[in-house]
Design an enzyme around this catalytic site. Structure first.
Site, PDB file in Angstrom:
ATOM      1  N   HIS A  32      -3.619  -5.528   1.071  1.00 27.96           N
ATOM      2  CA  HIS A  32      -3.133  -6.312   2.781  1.00 27.96           C
ATOM      3  C   HIS A  32      -3.343  -7.268   2.892  1.00 27.96           C
ATOM      4  O   HIS A  32      -3.909  -7.814   3.690  1.00 27.96           O
ATOM      5  CB  HIS A  32      -3.522  -5.015   3.783  1.00 27.96           C
ATOM      6  N   GLU A  44      -1.276  -8.487   4.980  1.00 26.19           N
ATOM      7  CA  GLU A  44      -1.368  -8.733   6.621  1.00 26.19           C
ATOM      8  C   GLU A  44      -2.283  -8.830   6.877  1.00 26.19           C
ATOM      9  O   GLU A  44      -2.407  -9.122   8.234  1.00 26.19           O
ATOM     10  CB  GLU A  44      -0.137  -7.551   7.937  1.00 26.19           C
ATOM     11  N   CYS A  61       0.670  -1.006   0.135  1.00 27.86           N
ATOM     12  CA  CYS A  61       0.352  -0.076  -0.146  1.00 27.86           C
ATOM     13  C   CYS A  61       1.315   0.990  -0.165  1.00 27.86           C
ATOM     14  O   CYS A  61       1.480   1.427  -1.528  1.00 27.86           O
ATOM     15  CB  CYS A  61      -0.955  -0.141   0.643  1.00 27.86           C
TER      16      CYS A  61
END
Ligand SMILES: Nc1ncnc2c1ncn2[C@@H]1O[C@H](COP(=O)(O)OP(=O)(O)O)[C@@H](O)[C@H]1O
Ligand SMILES: [Mg+2]
Lengths: 82, 725, 230, 82
Positions: free
Chosen positions: C200, C202, C85
């Site tokens: 994302h 994560e 990002c």
């Protein structure tokens, strides 16, 4: 000294703000608008009285930080040389 | 007499002015008058509401900090604390929706991290007029992008909220924001000065002419559409500055470098300095020339009351000053020692070696006027209550359900919440789009739940009943995540308190909230009052907003979500439906266009039983969904849409589909899991199996059948048809 | 093996990245943007957030941070660098990845799950993923709209790692959430050791939060950190 | 016709972007920069050959849509009258 930098997105790169503003203007009836390009305008207040030096330094600031050379062009305007 | 004129311009009455003279023993100078006028404004002093707010229950064994500080704090066990606060930013959002909403987010965050907590979640409660009107669309889109722009960039997820659209908000949009924070108990910090000789260090943004005599005075007087003189210059939010400020403050707490800290809000430095000193029964000397300013030529008075954003006042002991300045430098924020704590109780502000203002610190808050304003029940209330919505004719139930789903208020809210980062910190186990939000606390088995609810239309018909029902609704929204409600906060948005009818609504609201909180055993740990929501003499619906937070310990292994229903599951209805509870319902509003009748009253026993049952059932069922706006029909449609599955229910009376009687929820559960769910006999609640999931259609008894994709299409179009996809 | 997770003022996903990497068995430490060394890390992650508020241009100011010198050397040495990002935006600004990211087509922030298709497994981000596989990942950005000058576009061939797609993998304008050029969600440099992606991973390592499809990407990165396998 | 609109934030309002860019320029050693003000620059391509009409229309567009009257001032520049 007041120096203005106009930063425009390079032609051919997508410009969603420009496109959206264009659409909004058309919706308001401004049919004469054929294209809109969205950019930044940054005013720098500079200490110094030599416009040439100042412009040269501002050019460097643009190349290093203010504009992204792969996506943007810039123009430097001296608004007030005093 | 020119001073007389000035105090009136500043919104102060002659009696209030005389009181200042009495306190000081002399006429105040302009700077002093400015400070008193802001500190004694409605916004800061709660002078019209205080006598009522005292009626809230505020105590429970798990309350660590009650109302009065930056935020309420409750104990979550094992050394964990949660901080919560709610605040409004209505007037600034009307003037400039993006910046008004953005700075509202910034302000509420500072309240929470001023307690030592890391802000972990935001909830926005927003209200606008009809979206047919382009001005309302502009305000709606500006407010949502302002919340997004600030909340996302500052790095705190916005995980829930609520929204209402009603004409009464056309000239007065409401923007309330609640913030939740979390901390270890050692980190708890309060706004206290400690002892003489401590230093006051101003942290964060530099000071400009923001909101001088602005925000607070503005929030304390009615607004005329083109009263440009009263319009303050717009305040611009800087989420980047705030992010650095949060990290710097959290490091200061971690390393025990501050004695006390307070955010700068209304009345700026004057308020923060006088309150931190006043709470410790001490005084403070403030050196205004030490304050970093953004603009040249600011007067001492302006520096003292400026409401520039993103600033905190930390009280530190002198030997820690260097380390505090180093932490500030690391995070790239400005820090300046601007004051010294003194004995004697005076706040003394000096500039260029000259005292420019001197007043008893505590007098600014403790001696503020308190008004017991007259109350009158609005004329015609009895008549409104007697006239019930006309329910004789059975409607086309499917048609009515589709119409309701298509309203921006009942339809899909993802146009709003998909603009908010609601996943940051990877704690959002249940996010927006369900009922309450559920946030895990990573190092533990615990999870924190919260929900915020408001219903101006119901409160307009009966503020006491309407407000009480909000507390039950928010608590139930928390319970359906598997959490036990712990505490409430409230934001009371009202019209002009100088009108006795408005004060009656206010007083009734406080009683309604108090009764419900007592019944549920949840104290009120904080709140906010916003009066003068009135433009050109037209007030808003009385609009209390209630936030409830709760704790799930342990968190359910698979917390219920609306999208977990599947074919073969049973559908259960918990609670009792009153088929006549239609006053202020979505059906009456949107289908009948009727705005009268008396909403059903909340039932403390049934309300508590529903909360207890939902909480238990949530540890086993696939879906637990509270029934609120739009009744059973809308609640079930939401499950079908989210899960992509049909359902069939038995229903004999069409009114059962749309009644909004409280204390009810739906459960989707497999037959096997149902047997393992404990139905606690101590809190009996009626539960009936009313249907089963399966197929692609929703069948509402003999009243009709509709394809789930058609329900979904109507529901998804609700906001985009006005705002674009 | 240890990853350096770089923190700029305004970064906000650093703890989420550390948590995810650790949950997958890797070691990870935060590195402050003023640090001038990566302290022997085996891989670098530039996490998401709003470095310097995204003011001026996203990533523009961050690229001058002292830590970017060792990051550049690290990248030039062929070691794994991933930008997520805002980190992707910084890598573009720093010239370590081609092109750049501009405002989303609809000028609205987008936070929701999207589907992306693995286009190539030639990068440290995708080496463990099978081309064609569809991953469900959270997208969370205002400036996620990938664009590149016409002369750069040809050079992208083969280096596009992920594209936005429908739930079953079809790439079409209707599935493009933000107007990205050719639906690009992730690109790498020609060597494949530097990669950036807008979604994302994560946030997608635990089914409790809705998806665990980010694991394959983070595991690719972790595997790339093992010196023997580089 | 190409018309450029420069939109500047009103003096006195805080300008976080300008402040941040200022700090970044200082960090890069441009100490002569005393202040930075951040604004927008929008280029409109307009069909028509009467500059006065075009400018009047653009002024209206600014008032209605392009600039935010509570926060911004604007300047209209005709870049290319053809
Ligand atoms: N303004 C908003 N901001 C963020 N989320 C919102 C907002 N309005 C509604 N939501 C979310 O949408 C979902 C549905 O909201 P709502 O219809 O008010 O539910 P309920 O009736 O159960 O309170 C909730 O998860 C809520 O948090
Ligand atoms: Mg609600």
């Amino acid at each position: 000294m007041r120096i203005r930098v106009e930063i425009d997105r390079r032609p051919g790169l997508s410009d969603p703000q420009g496109t959206t503003v264009h659409r909004a203007l058309r919706n308001l009836g401004y049919d004469e608008v054929e294209a809109v390009h969205f950019g930044k305008s940054i005013v720098l207040e500079i200490d110094g009285d030599d416009a040439d030096t100042a412009v040269a330094r501002v050019r460097e600031m643009c190349e290093r930080l203010l504009a992204n050379p792969v996506m943007e062009d810039f123009i430097i305007l001296v608004e007030d040389g005093s | 007499m020119s001073d007389q004129a000035l105090h009136r311009t500043l919104g102060m009455t002659d009696e209030e002015y005389d009181r200042v003279v009495e306190i000081l023993g002399r006429e105040p100078n302009d700077a002093e008058l400015a400070v008193y006028s802001v500190m004694w404004s409605e916004h800061c002093s709660y002078k019209s509401s205080r006598v009522h707010l005292k009626r809230f229950p505020t105590e429970a064994p798990w309350v660590v900090v009650g109302p009065g500080e930056g935020a309420g704090v409750v104990d979550l066990g094992d050394g964990w604390l949660a901080a919560v606060r709610i605040e409004s930013h209505n007037h600034p959002s009307f003037v400039e929706p993006y910046q008004g909403a953005a700075t509202g987010v910034g302000g509420i965050l500072r309240d929470v991290f001023s307690m030592g907590a890391r802000p972990i979640a935001l909830f926005d409660q927003i209200r606008f007029g009809d979206l047919e009107d382009p001005r309302n669309r502009y305000l709606f889109s500006g407010v949502v992008s302002g919340i997004a722009g600030y909340g996302n960039a500052v790095g705190v997820p916005t995980v829930g909220g609520d929204v209402e659209f009603d004409d009464s908000y056309s000239g007065n949009p409401l923007v309330n924001v609640m913030c939740l924070g979390i901390m270890r108990e050692e980190q708890l910090t309060t706004g206290r000065a400690g002892e003489e000789g401590n230093l006051a260090v101003l942290l964060g943004a530099s000071t400009g002419r923001d909101g001088i005599g602005g925000a607070s005075v503005l929030a304390s007087a009615s607004f005329e559409e083109d009263d440009t003189a009263k319009r303050p210059s717009v305040q611009v939010g800087d989420p980047f500055e705030e992010k650095k400020l949060i990290e710097a403050c959290l490091e200061l707490y971690d390393r025990n470098l501050v004695v006390g800290i307070q955010d700068l809000g209304a009345a700026g430095l004057a308020c923060a300095a006088s309150e931190t000193a006043g709470r410790a029964k001490l005084g403070i000397d403030v050196r205004l020339d030490a304050v970093p300013t953004r603009e040249p030529g600011m007067t001492p008075g302006e520096i003292l009351v400026s409401e520039s954003q993103e600033r905190m006042l930390a009280i530190v002991s002198p030997e820690d000053l260097d380390e505090v300045l180093r932490v500030a430098k690391k995070w790239e924020i400005e820090a300046a020692a601007v004051g010294t704590i003194k004995g004697g109780g005076l706040m003394r502000a000096s500039h260029a070696g000259r005292v420019v203002a001197e007043m008893p610190a505590a007098s600014l808050s403790d001696d503020a006027p308190i008004y017991e304003r007259p109350l009158t029940e609005p004329a015609g209330t009895a008549g409104v209550w007697e006239a019930t919505p006309e329910l004789a004719a059975a409607p086309d139930v499917v048609e009515a359900l589709l119409s309701l789903l298509e309203t921006p208020e009942l339809g899909d809210k993802s146009w709003i919440y998909s603009q908010y980062d609601h996943m940051l910190f990877t704690n959002t186990v249940v996010g927006p789009g369900h009922d309450g939000a559920l946030l895990r606390i990573k190092e533990t088995n615990k999870a924190l739940a919260a929900s915020t609810d408001g219903d101006g239309r119901r409160c307009a018909l009966d503020p006491r009943r309407g407000a009480a029902r909000l507390v039950y609704e928010a608590a139930l929204n928390v319970a359906v995540t598997g959490a036990r409600p712990l505490a409430a906060v409230d934001n009371l948005n009202f019209g002009n308190p100088e009108r006795p009818e408005v004060m009656w609504q206010f007083s009734e609201t406080v009683d309604g909230i108090s009764a419900a909180c007592e019944a549920l055993g949840i104290p009120v740990v904080g709140g906010n009052v916003s009066f003068y929501n009135e433009t050109d003499g037209r007030g808003i619906n009385p609009t209390p907003v209630v936030g409830v937070i709760g704790l799930a310990d342990p968190m359910p292994l698979r917390p219920p979500r609306l999208d977990r229903a599947s074919a073969g599951m049973e559908l259960w209805l918990f609670g009792v439906t009153d088929p006549t509870d239609f006053a202020a319902s979505s059906y009456a509003t949107y289908i009948l266009d009727e705005h009268r009748g008396r909403p059903g009253t909340a039932d403390p026993t049934a309300g508590a039983a529903a909360v207890a049952a939902a909480q238990r059932v949530a540890h086993g069922a696939a879906v637990v969904h509270d029934i609120s706006s739009g009744g059973l029909g809308v609640a079930l449609a939401e499950i079908c849409i989210a899960s992509g599955v049909g359902a069939s229910i038995d229903v004999a009376d069409w009114r059962m589909v749309f009644s909004e009687s409280p204390h009810r929820f739906l459960v989707a559960v497999t037959p096997e899991d149902r047997r393992s769910i404990r139905f606690d006999p101590a809190t009996p609640i009626d539960a009936a199996r009313i249907g089963r999931f399966g197929g692609d259609d929703l069948r509402l008894g003999d009243f009709g059948t509709v394809a789930v994709i058609d329900l979904a299409r109507a529901w998804r179009s609700a906001i985009p048809r006005y705002m674009g996809v | 093996m240890r990853a350096a997770v770089v923190v700029f003022p305004g970064t906000n996903c650093e703890h989420d990245v550390v948590h995810a990497l650790r949950s997958l068995g890797a070691d990870a430490d935060l590195v402050w943007h003023r640090d001038t060394s990566l302290d022997g890390a085996d891989g670098v992650v530039l996490p998401g957030g709003f470095a310097h508020g995204d003011y001026l241009r996203t990533g523009a100011i961050a690229r001058f941070s002292p830590v970017m010198s060792p990051v550049r050397e690290f990248a030039e040495a062929g070691k794994p660098v991933v930008g997520i990002c805002n980190g992707f935006q910084i890598l573009c600004e720093a010239g370590l990845l081609p092109g750049g990211l501009v405002a989303n087509r609809d000028l609205r922030f987008i936070c929701r799950m999207v589907s992306v298709r693995v286009e190539s497994n030639t990068s440290v981000l995708t080496k463990a993923a099978e081309p064609g596989r569809v991953l469900h990942l959270p997208l969370n950005s205002y400036e996620g709209n990938y664009t590149a000058a016409p002369d750069v576009r040809d050079g992208l061939a083969g280096h596009v790692q992920l594209r936005y797609c429908g739930p079953t993998g079809e790439v079409a304008p209707a599935w493009n959430p933000n107007g990205s050029l050719d639906g690009i969600a992730a690109v790498s440099n020609p060597a494949g050791n530097v990669a950036g992606l807008m979604p994302h991973p994560e946030r997608a390592v635990d089914d409790l939060l809705g998806s665990s499809d980010g694991i394959v990407l983070l595991e690719s990165f972790i595997a790339s950190m093992i010196p023997a396998r580089v």
